[in-house]
Scaffold this active site. Structure first.
Site, mmCIF file in Angstrom:
data_model
loop_
_atom_site.group_PDB
_atom_site.id
_atom_site.type_symbol
_atom_site.label_atom_id
_atom_site.label_comp_id
_atom_site.label_asym_id
_atom_site.label_seq_id
_atom_site.Cartn_x
_atom_site.Cartn_y
_atom_site.Cartn_z
ATOM 1 N N ASP A 45 1.089 -0.911 0.401
ATOM 2 C CA ASP A 45 0.156 0.164 -0.215
ATOM 3 C C ASP A 45 0.595 1.610 -0.404
ATOM 4 O OD1 ASP A 45 -3.249 0.845 0.974
ATOM 5 O OD2 ASP A 45 -1.280 2.189 1.698
ATOM 6 N N TYR A 50 3.139 9.485 -0.571
ATOM 7 C CA TYR A 50 4.680 9.331 0.102
ATOM 8 C C TYR A 50 6.159 9.267 -0.931
ATOM 9 C CZ TYR A 50 0.596 6.375 2.412
ATOM 10 O OH TYR A 50 -1.351 6.523 2.662
ATOM 11 N N LYS A 75 -2.750 5.920 -4.069
ATOM 12 C CA LYS A 75 -4.203 7.090 -4.079
ATOM 13 C C LYS A 75 -3.832 8.173 -4.641
ATOM 14 C CE LYS A 75 -3.582 5.138 0.340
ATOM 15 N NZ LYS A 75 -2.404 4.458 0.658
ATOM 16 N N HIS A 108 -7.914 9.915 -1.951
ATOM 17 C CA HIS A 108 -6.454 9.759 0.103
ATOM 18 C C HIS A 108 -7.782 9.968 0.391
ATOM 19 C CE1 HIS A 108 -2.616 9.825 1.162
ATOM 20 N NE2 HIS A 108 -3.259 9.092 1.702
#
Length: 278
Positions: A45, A50, A75, A108
Site C-alpha cells: 500500500d 508518500y 492513491k 486519498h
C-alpha cells in the site's frame, strides 16, 4: 506464509495483511519492500503523496514475482481531484511504479471544503473501466461522503481505508460497509504509538496467554474483525513479527475485551479528522 484473502465487490481478491509504506523514506523503500516481498507479503500500500512509488516499483521489478501474485494500491492526492487530473495522476503513479495497472486506486481524502470528491470518484470509475485499476475505493470518507458519492454515481467503493485501532473503532462506518459490501482497511492499526495500546490490560493479558507480542495480538484482532490491515515498519524482525499472526486465534472473550477499549465518542482518534483535511 499463507495470508488469507477477502473478495472485493469487483470480484478481485485482496490479501488481508499487507505492507504499508507511509513515512518510509524514499531511499529506504526499495530495500524495505524487497524485504517484505521476500518474507511473503504480496500486498503493498503506497500513495502519490508518500513520495516513494518509485521505490515500490523498483522492488517489484527486482522481485521476479509474477504480477498476478501481487496486489498494489496507490492513491489520488487532494490537489488532483478536478477536471481530468485523476487520469493524469494515475498515469504518473503507474509510470513511477512501472506497472500497466494497479489493483486498487483510492481517493486519498474527501477534502469536503473543496467539494470535488464526487467528481474525483466519478473519474475513478472511468479509470477502472479503462483498465488502469482493477478495483477502486476511497480513504478517510465519512458516512455523509459515502452516501453522497453512491447517490450521485450509483457506485459503492470496494474499500474505505480509515484510521482504525482499538481506541477508535469507527463502528458506524464499519456497519455502513457491512450493509453495502464495502470492506474496511485500517490505517494506523496500532494507534501510531500515540497512546499506550500495548499496556492496556486486555491486550497485555492476551499477549501473555498466547505467548505473542502485544502488536501481534492487536493485528490478530483486526484480522478476526474482518479488516484489511497493513502495519508499517522498516525493521526486518518487525516485518516478520507482524506477519506471524496466523497460528493463533483470540477467544470470543478476548475479542470482546479489546472491543470494549473503544472510546466510542471519537476521542480515541490520534490523527486528523477527515473534515479538517483540505
Amino acid at each position: 506464509m499463507t495470508i488469507p484473502t477477502l473478495t472485493l465487490r469487483s470480484g478481485h481478491d485482496i490479501p488481508q495483511l499487507g505492507y504499508g509504506v507511509f513515512k518510509v523514506p524514499a531511499g529506504d523503500t526499495q530495500r524495505a519492500v524487497s524485504e517484505a516481498l521476500s518474507i511473503g507479503y504480496r500486498h503493498i500500500d503506497t500513495a502519490a503523496i508518500y513520495g516513494n512509488e518509485e521505490g515500490v516499483g523498483a522492488a517489484i521489478a527486482a522481485s521476479g514475482i509474477p504480477r498476478d501474485e501481487l496486489f498494489i494500491t496507490t492513491k489520488l492526492w487532494n490537489d488532483r481531484h478536478d477536471g481530468d487530473e485523476p487520469n493524469a495522476a494515475i498515469r504518473e503513479s503507474l509510470d513511477k511504479l512501472g506497472l500497466e495497472h494497479v489493483d486498487l486506486y483510492l481517493v486519498h481524502w474527501p477534502t469536503p471544503a473543496a467539494d470535488n470528491y464526487v467528481h474525483a470518484w466519478a473519474k475513478l470509475i472511468e479509470l477502472r473501466d479503462a483498465g488502469l485499476s482493477r478495483s477502486i475505493g476511497v480513504s478517510n470518507f465519512e458516512i455523509a461522503h459515502l452516501d453522497r458519492i453512491v447517490a450521485e454515481t450509483g457506485e459503492v467503493p470496494a474499500v474505505n481505508q480509515i484510521e482504525l485501532h482499538p481506541a477508535h473503532q469507527q463502528r458506524e462506518i464499519v456497519a455502513w460497509g457491512q450493509q453495502n459490501d464495502m470492506h474496511i482497511e485500517a490505517w494506523g492499526p496500532l494507534g501510531q504509538g500515540k497512546y499506550d495500546l500495548f499496556g492496556l490490560e486486555p491486550v497485555h493479558e492476551a499477549s501473555v496467554a498466547h505467548e505473542k507480542t502485544p502488536a501481534q495480538v492487536v493485528l490478530r484482532w483486526h484480522i478476526q474483525k474482518g479488516f484489511i490491515v497493513f502495519p508499517k515498519s522498516v525493521r526486518s524482525e518487525r516485518l516478520r513479527e507482524n506477519a506471524d499472526i496466523f497460528d493463533f486465534a483470540l477467544s470470543d472473550a478476548e475479542m470482546a475485551a479489546i472491543d470494549a477499549l473503544d472510546a466510542g465518542d471519537g476521542s480515541g482518534r490520534v490523527s486528523a479528522h477527515p473534515n479538517d483535511v483540505n
